[in-house]
Design a protein around this motif. Sequence first.
Motif, short mmCIF file in Angstrom:
data_model
loop_
_atom_site.label_atom_id
_atom_site.label_comp_id
_atom_site.label_asym_id
_atom_site.label_seq_id
_atom_site.Cartn_x
_atom_site.Cartn_y
_atom_site.Cartn_z
N LEU A 29 0.84 -1.20 0.00
CA LEU A 29 0.00 0.00 0.00
C LEU A 29 0.88 1.25 0.00
CD1 LEU A 29 -2.80 1.28 0.24
CD2 LEU A 29 -2.55 1.20 2.71
N ARG A 30 1.89 1.21 0.87
CA ARG A 30 2.75 2.40 0.97
C ARG A 30 3.40 2.69 -0.39
NH1 ARG A 30 5.51 5.79 0.16
NH2 ARG A 30 7.03 6.95 1.38
N GLU A 31 3.78 1.63 -1.10
CA GLU A 31 4.45 1.83 -2.39
C GLU A 31 3.46 1.68 -3.52
OE1 GLU A 31 7.63 -0.90 -2.07
OE2 GLU A 31 8.45 0.20 -0.35
N SER A 32 2.44 2.49 -3.48
CA SER A 32 1.44 2.43 -4.53
C SER A 32 0.87 3.82 -4.71
CB SER A 32 0.31 1.48 -4.13
OG SER A 32 -0.48 2.11 -3.14
N ARG A 33 0.07 3.97 -5.74
CA ARG A 33 -0.59 5.26 -5.97
C ARG A 33 -1.44 5.66 -4.76
NH1 ARG A 33 -5.95 4.09 -7.87
NH2 ARG A 33 -6.12 5.99 -9.09
N LEU A 34 -2.04 4.66 -4.11
CA LEU A 34 -2.91 4.98 -2.97
C LEU A 34 -2.11 5.45 -1.76
CD1 LEU A 34 -5.34 1.97 -3.31
CD2 LEU A 34 -5.73 4.34 -3.98
#
Lengths: 584, 202, 334
Positions: free
Chosen positions: A169-174
């Motif tokens: 999650l941290r390394e995503s667009r979100l």
Amino acid sequence: MRYGWFLLLLLPLALSPFPFYLTLLNFFALSGLVALSLYVLTGLGGMTSFAQAAFMGVAAYATALLAKGTGLSPWAGLLLGLLLTLAFALVLGLLTVRLKGHFLPLSTIAWQVALYILAGNLVGLTGGHTGLTDLPALVLLGLPLDTPFRYAFLSLFLLALLVLALYNLRESRLGRALLALRGDALTAASFGVDPAALRLKAFLLAGGIAGLAGFLYAHFLRFVNPTPFSLEASIKYLVMAVAGGVGTIPGVLLGAALFTGLEDWLKDLLPLLLGRQGNYETVAYGLVLAGILLLAPKGVYPFLARFSPKGEGRLSKAEPLPLPTPSGTPGEVVLEAQGLKKAFGGLLAVNGVSFALRRGEILALIGPNGAGKSTTFHLVTGAIPPDGGRVFLFGREITGLPPHRIHPLGLGRTFQHPHIFPEMTVLENAALATYARTRAGFLRVLFGLHREEEARALATAYQALKRVGLEDLALEAASRLTAGQQRLLEIARLLASGAEILLLDEPGAGLRAGEKRELAHLLKALAREGYTVLLVDHDMDLVMGLADRVVVMNYGEKIAEGTPKEVQRNPLVRAAYLGEVEAA
Amino acid sequence: MVSERYNRTDTSVTGQALRILARRPDAVLVGASGTPAVLPQRTLKERGYAGLIYQTHGVANPDFLRVGGKDVEGTLLPAGPILVAEQLPGAFPSKRVALDYIQRYEARYGIGSYSTFGAHAWDAWLILKPALERALKKADPEKDLAAFRSALRDEIEATKGLVATHGVFTFSKEDHLGLRFEDAAVMVQVEGGRWKLIRTFR
Amino acid sequence: MDATILGLLFLDALQNGVVYGLLALAMVLVFAVTRVILVPIGELMMFAPLSLVWLQGGKLPGTLWLALALGVAWALLTRGRGALLPLLGGAGLFLLFLLALKAPPVAYLAALLLVVYLGVATYRVFFQPMRAASPEGEHRGATVLAYLIMAVGLHVAYQGLGLVFFGPEQFRPAPLVEGEALVGLSWQGVLVLLFALAAAGGLYLFFRLSLYGKALLAAAESRLGARLCGIRPEEAGMVAFAIASLMAALSGLLLAPLINAAYFMGFMLGLKGFVAAILGGLLSYPVAFLGALLVGLFESFTSFYASAYKEALVFLLLVPALLVQSLRARAVEE
């Protein structure tokens, strides 16, 4: 590297001779889950909740009642528990995510207290303060998880799994969008992030994680009563996360480990030290929290992280995202404002301003301080809705649309003070801009199914950095950039977003002469490639040398429009503006 | 019969009191512990209730009398006999042990400081001490913890006729309470700001 | 239900409602000026009557040492001439307490000033440094969140300390006036109502008429605004905390004979004050006060009809309030 978290599963083996520590280990895993839910909410999303224990309670009671009432498998209880927690979080979230930041946490206190009272008072359903006893043990692949030893494998496995999911999650667009939202919702929205919707989803995710923890709690102790789901418990989880470092995953887990370990010890030690019995540990919680907030607001983990080896980030070699390249007839009107009006109280900030922006040109909006330039800018980008007048983008009316709906149509903006997110790298700052061009939702991201798209987003961001000459700094923390580099990063962000119309709010402010020349050079090159630029600035040298056309405002009205030469000759402009500059 | 609920943090129980009074009850039982039990009773009095008020053994401490003052005069409650140890008839089995406990407790913490709650802990110790001594002879907790635990349980269950401050304990495999009602409870009334023995059940 | 019961419930609602109202006013004031949500207001409120009871019993309360300890921290943080205020204030407070042991009527004043001193020191020691460390010294969203977490932490700490200082039981100081004014309303209750009226009116006049009050509101808007009005933001925060603590302490002293004071009694009162403050959007003083009366009314009637769920139902009032505010927020955004 991050699969190393599964080494936690060795702990039950190491601790197997000590039943007490096995129990603590399970409690650590459960607290860790809840602390991770606060990482999502507070660390990423900049919200907080004083009701995480209540969410646990909802799921715990749901599974307990289902198991007692129907005899269905506890795994059905998990489903019911999660559904109920999510429904509960949805109601709470829908009511509060649109409001200013403090309404959500405040309301969570109230809901937490209310639910706790219900759990204690709905005696017929919940057994009151006596609770519900003799819950069935979980059975996994035919093996009953009825000892702390066996249970620890399940709870730690789920913990490690969640850690992986949250790294995704941290390394995503979100993840980037949430971090941006925490820092500054307007910037996030001007790259297509719908603040309310994203906050709501983060809140749901955090609620769901707490629900999972509650389910595990119920079947670990095989007993539920209201006490572990009280406000005090919720606060304890928050203290853990904040003390460890709510902004990082290892931080919140460190906090969970410290507090689970210390709690029993404190309960024994403090009365001994102080010579009397009492609830000293709650006093200690409060004071520890206050001390951390004052002395180390980022928690204790950053102190440890200093000594840990720095992971080398890698640059993506993937194919960049297909962005719309500027095309169309040069000179056609792409953005048009008609009779814009805005009043703040009695002050008429913008009064009937109209102008048209043509493809491929650089248009400058100038005027003395307080002329209404910035307000006009906000009206066009949707940051403030106008009181009157209309705005068209590519012939489509966008009057009153919020920024996150306007951006995907092809309009990007920068800010008067660069809005850079210091906790992200330069590359991530640029990649934030690809939000509207990428699709992966929460489920895809958590399961790591977004990697390909993510690689392409990063490649797009890298390409944009290259375009402005920041590629060597891509993996540095954005906080290390100079003012001039921050301006360039903001422009790179626009390029990565695929916007064709670039609205720049005082791009020259705070730049040295050499940097200004480079900026002008870059903007001219972009205009030649078909980008259209609208800029607001005070700096006459920059504007007159750069702009194709100039719109001059004073006291909220447009007083002149034309080429720089024409405008400079205009007596109205000289009186209102240039005279003032010369005098200054 | 009507039942109303309140929390110890409540600042007013007028609504509950009115609802109870609307049923014109013969007696009201307040089920609460410590000083928060005073508020409903005071509210009932203020609203003109003159009937019987019962409390539980949860209020049997000096703080209840201190906060309640005049408002709790006449309150009836069942309580452990130690609350009125001095007033117990000489033949009451736990009288001597209870007086002994009170003397020891007040020597340490001051006159009038004792309550029935601490005496429960004292009783637990009276039960545990001989049982522990016997269990230690049977099994060594250093070597086999599980065996020691079950030995301890067996020895506690073997306790017979142990006179303590709250009654006479006789445990068995089935009976883990160990008390007989007539030895363990007496009726007490608040009179002149003191606990007054009304009757025993022997 | 007959008219008598209805009347009694209304009186009950009024008496509770005005107390929530006072707390709501104090909270809105503190929030407007400092962006702090004063969660520990309930503890401050209870510290006043509990300290009074201790003084009347001839003992120095633990709250005195807490206040003095925070006062020393305050002085250390301030240094220079500014440190004179906490030091002299602390010394004065200590002497006042010694005097109160000999002269019981002084105890009321001592308990009151103790809480005010404690409130101001709380701001100076715990909140002001956070504000100074925040980016640009302004109230950014992240800081407001940190303030809230701090406030909750202090609530937990102060409540825990309350248990240490005053024990688990309730205390009932003697009422200032005995007897009932009319059926269902004691003279002490009348005092509470009168005080609430005076406090609400006083605040209104202070903010509407006095230059200082206006400057305080300006400080709420921005640091620059405050400077333009000649008031330092630290000072504004301290004054807001002082007023809020004073209101809390006075309500606590007046209310204690009616409700019995104990370390755990404050939080729920404060929480209902919040509910009222939220009904007013944390902005409007009159709406917050009306909201408080509504909370009192709702509570009084639920305690009659569904006493088991009373406390939970009170929070249901938040639903329509938040919904309305949400819809309005949306209208602005789109």
